[in-house]
Design a protein around this motif. Sequence first.
Motif, PDB file in Angstrom:
ATOM      1  N   HIS A  71      -3.567  -2.402  13.495  1.00 20.29           N
ATOM      2  CA  HIS A  71      -3.880  -1.760  14.778  1.00 20.29           C
ATOM      3  C   HIS A  71      -3.673  -0.242  14.688  1.00 20.29           C
ATOM      4  CE1 HIS A  71      -3.042  -5.763  17.086  1.00 20.29           C
ATOM      5  NE2 HIS A  71      -4.249  -5.726  16.547  1.00 20.29           N
ATOM      6  N   ILE A  72      -2.620   0.166  13.979  1.00 18.75           N
ATOM      7  CA  ILE A  72      -2.348   1.598  13.790  1.00 18.75           C
ATOM      8  C   ILE A  72      -3.501   2.254  13.047  1.00 18.75           C
ATOM      9  CG2 ILE A  72      -0.863   3.236  12.560  1.00 18.75           C
ATOM     10  CD1 ILE A  72       1.469   1.246  13.161  1.00 18.75           C
ATOM     11  N   PHE A  73      -3.946   1.626  11.960  1.00 22.79           N
ATOM     12  CA  PHE A  73      -5.066   2.176  11.196  1.00 22.79           C
ATOM     13  C   PHE A  73      -6.303   2.329  12.077  1.00 22.79           C
ATOM     14  CE2 PHE A  73      -3.511   0.247   6.894  1.00 22.79           C
ATOM     15  CZ  PHE A  73      -2.484   1.164   6.872  1.00 22.79           C
ATOM     16  N   THR A  74      -6.586   1.293  12.872  1.00 18.08           N
ATOM     17  CA  THR A  74      -7.796   1.310  13.702  1.00 18.08           C
ATOM     18  C   THR A  74      -7.705   2.361  14.799  1.00 18.08           C
ATOM     19  OG1 THR A  74      -8.197  -1.042  13.284  1.00 18.08           O
ATOM     20  CG2 THR A  74      -9.261  -0.073  15.212  1.00 18.08           C
ATOM     21  N   LYS A  75      -6.589   2.400  15.506  1.00 15.36           N
ATOM     22  CA  LYS A  75      -6.448   3.316  16.636  1.00 15.36           C
ATOM     23  C   LYS A  75      -6.433   4.779  16.201  1.00 15.36           C
ATOM     24  CE  LYS A  75      -4.039   0.198  19.823  1.00 15.36           C
ATOM     25  NZ  LYS A  75      -2.810  -0.030  20.630  1.00 15.36           N
ATOM     26  N   LEU A  76      -5.844   5.056  15.037  1.00 14.74           N
ATOM     27  CA  LEU A  76      -5.737   6.439  14.570  1.00 14.74           C
ATOM     28  C   LEU A  76      -6.844   6.800  13.585  1.00 14.74           C
ATOM     29  CD1 LEU A  76      -1.860   6.709  14.042  1.00 14.74           C
ATOM     30  CD2 LEU A  76      -3.219   7.278  16.065  1.00 14.74           C
ATOM     31  N   ASP A  77      -7.738   5.852  13.320  1.00 18.45           N
ATOM     32  CA  ASP A  77      -8.853   6.069  12.389  1.00 18.45           C
ATOM     33  C   ASP A  77      -8.335   6.533  11.031  1.00 18.45           C
ATOM     34  OD1 ASP A  77     -11.483   6.134  11.522  1.00 18.45           O
ATOM     35  OD2 ASP A  77     -11.829   8.196  12.198  1.00 18.45           O
ATOM     36  N   LEU A  78      -7.390   5.762  10.488  1.00 17.90           N
ATOM     37  CA  LEU A  78      -6.772   6.076   9.215  1.00 17.90           C
ATOM     38  C   LEU A  78      -7.219   5.069   8.166  1.00 17.90           C
ATOM     39  CD1 LEU A  78      -3.159   6.782  10.509  1.00 17.90           C
ATOM     40  CD2 LEU A  78      -4.913   8.479   9.905  1.00 17.90           C
ATOM     41  N   ARG A  79      -7.362   5.562   6.942  1.00 16.04           N
ATOM     42  CA  ARG A  79      -7.893   4.713   5.876  1.00 16.04           C
ATOM     43  C   ARG A  79      -6.850   3.781   5.294  1.00 16.04           C
ATOM     44  NH1 ARG A  79     -10.361   7.870   0.865  1.00 16.04           N
ATOM     45  NH2 ARG A  79      -8.221   8.616   0.808  1.00 16.04           N
ATOM     46  N   ASP A  80      -5.616   4.263   5.179  1.00 18.18           N
ATOM     47  CA  ASP A  80      -4.614   3.467   4.480  1.00 18.18           C
ATOM     48  C   ASP A  80      -3.217   3.892   4.900  1.00 18.18           C
ATOM     49  OD1 ASP A  80      -4.169   5.898   3.150  1.00 18.18           O
ATOM     50  OD2 ASP A  80      -5.385   5.318   1.436  1.00 18.18           O
ATOM     51  N   ARG A  81      -2.235   3.260   4.286  1.00 20.48           N
ATOM     52  CA  ARG A  81      -0.830   3.476   4.637  1.00 20.48           C
ATOM     53  C   ARG A  81      -0.389   4.906   4.317  1.00 20.48           C
ATOM     54  NH1 ARG A  81       2.555  -1.134   5.270  1.00 20.48           N
ATOM     55  NH2 ARG A  81       4.774  -0.652   5.361  1.00 20.48           N
ATOM     56  N   ALA A  82      -0.869   5.437   3.199  1.00 26.70           N
ATOM     57  CA  ALA A  82      -0.507   6.811   2.852  1.00 26.70           C
ATOM     58  C   ALA A  82      -0.978   7.783   3.929  1.00 26.70           C
ATOM     59  CB  ALA A  82      -1.102   7.185   1.498  1.00 26.70           C
ATOM     60  N   GLY A 122       0.782  -1.230   0.000  1.00 28.58           N
ATOM     61  CA  GLY A 122       0.000   0.000   0.000  1.00 28.58           C
ATOM     62  C   GLY A 122       0.810   1.273   0.000  1.00 28.58           C
ATOM     63  N   ALA A 123       2.151   1.184  -0.061  1.00 28.55           N
ATOM     64  CA  ALA A 123       2.954   2.408  -0.077  1.00 28.55           C
ATOM     65  C   ALA A 123       4.375   2.102  -0.520  1.00 28.55           C
ATOM     66  CB  ALA A 123       2.978   3.067   1.292  1.00 28.55           C
ATOM     67  N   PHE A 124       5.017   3.118  -1.092  1.00 24.80           N
ATOM     68  CA  PHE A 124       6.440   3.044  -1.411  1.00 24.80           C
ATOM     69  C   PHE A 124       6.965   4.467  -1.507  1.00 24.80           C
ATOM     70  CE2 PHE A 124      10.086   3.320  -4.190  1.00 24.80           C
ATOM     71  CZ  PHE A 124      10.902   2.313  -3.703  1.00 24.80           C
ATOM     72  N   LEU A 125       8.012   4.780  -0.754  1.00 17.45           N
ATOM     73  CA  LEU A 125       8.646   6.095  -0.814  1.00 17.45           C
ATOM     74  C   LEU A 125      10.080   5.912  -1.289  1.00 17.45           C
ATOM     75  CD1 LEU A 125       7.462   7.666   2.570  1.00 17.45           C
ATOM     76  CD2 LEU A 125       6.300   7.645   0.368  1.00 17.45           C
ATOM     77  N   ASP A 126      10.418   6.550  -2.402  1.00 15.98           N
ATOM     78  CA  ASP A 126      11.775   6.441  -2.941  1.00 15.98           C
ATOM     79  C   ASP A 126      12.745   7.080  -1.953  1.00 15.98           C
ATOM     80  OD1 ASP A 126      14.179   6.706  -4.401  1.00 15.98           O
ATOM     81  OD2 ASP A 126      13.072   6.743  -6.284  1.00 15.98           O
ATOM     82  N   PRO A 127      13.709   6.316  -1.431  1.00 15.22           N
ATOM     83  CA  PRO A 127      14.630   6.884  -0.441  1.00 15.22           C
ATOM     84  C   PRO A 127      15.452   8.052  -0.978  1.00 15.22           C
ATOM     85  CG  PRO A 127      15.363   4.699  -1.163  1.00 15.22           C
ATOM     86  CD  PRO A 127      13.980   4.892  -1.693  1.00 15.22           C
ATOM     87  N   ALA A 128      15.591   8.147  -2.314  1.00 10.59           N
ATOM     88  CA  ALA A 128      16.381   9.233  -2.894  1.00 10.59           C
ATOM     89  C   ALA A 128      15.746  10.600  -2.666  1.00 10.59           C
ATOM     90  CB  ALA A 128      16.581   9.000  -4.394  1.00 10.59           C
ATOM     91  N   VAL A 129      14.434  10.646  -2.444  1.00 13.83           N
ATOM     92  CA  VAL A 129      13.766  11.939  -2.267  1.00 13.83           C
ATOM     93  C   VAL A 129      12.937  12.020  -0.986  1.00 13.83           C
ATOM     94  CG1 VAL A 129      13.663  12.660  -4.681  1.00 13.83           C
ATOM     95  CG2 VAL A 129      11.910  11.143  -3.787  1.00 13.83           C
TER      96      VAL A 129
END
Length: 232
Positions: free
Chosen positions: A201-212, A134-141
């Motif tokens: 658990h992170i998504f549920t506790k923080l009420d977040l939709r996704d990894r982004a 669900g996510a990928f961040l290029d370490p170069a930037v």
Amino acid sequence: MTTARPPAGDPSGIRVLLVDDQELVRTGLRRILRVRDGFDIVGECDDGRDVVEMVAACEPDVILMDLRMRHVDGITATATVRTLRKPPPVLVLTTFDDDQLLSGALRAGAAGFILKDSPAEALIWAVRAVVRDGAFLDPAVTERVLRGFRRAVPEPREPADTGLTDRELDVLRLMARGLTNAEIGSTLFISEVTVKSHVNHIFTKLDLRDRAAAIIYAFENSLVMPSGGREG
């Protein structure tokens, strides 16, 4: 130009929609994301205004999205995609001079970003990671994007009272640094299954939709700092 094609290869392959206003870039992407490597380019368009129509037409598993296009830019197109009932993840294609736009792309709901001139193996890895994790961040930037987030919040905040356990905070911080579930597991010496449990658990506790959304939360609440900064 807008084109949609039926699946050309293995139906279990990753279905990719290309959105870039440069034919040369799309040609290069087609040559990298080959059927024999488990990819299926099911559609292409050269402007963000056509993306929603193309998603409906070809049902991609992932969108590769340029930021700078003539009529509707990648940030606007990404935000529109995220309003769909079942939006595919968006992996932003960027250049070194686009990094100021990347925080906007993440806020719009992009699953991550990769440099256009990355090696073929890195692009293949990034596409698979976005579909899998669900996510990928290029370490170069990533570091520059992180600094952009910090500039947008001039007064450093005290880390929020998240209700997360120490281990869940560790996972969230590594997620925000762009690590995949497998890499987080290796770093923390826990299984990938355990990482996935922590992520849920992170998504549920923080009420977040996704990894982004979790990455944005970590940036905006001072849970991740640029190199040299303190992480609380």
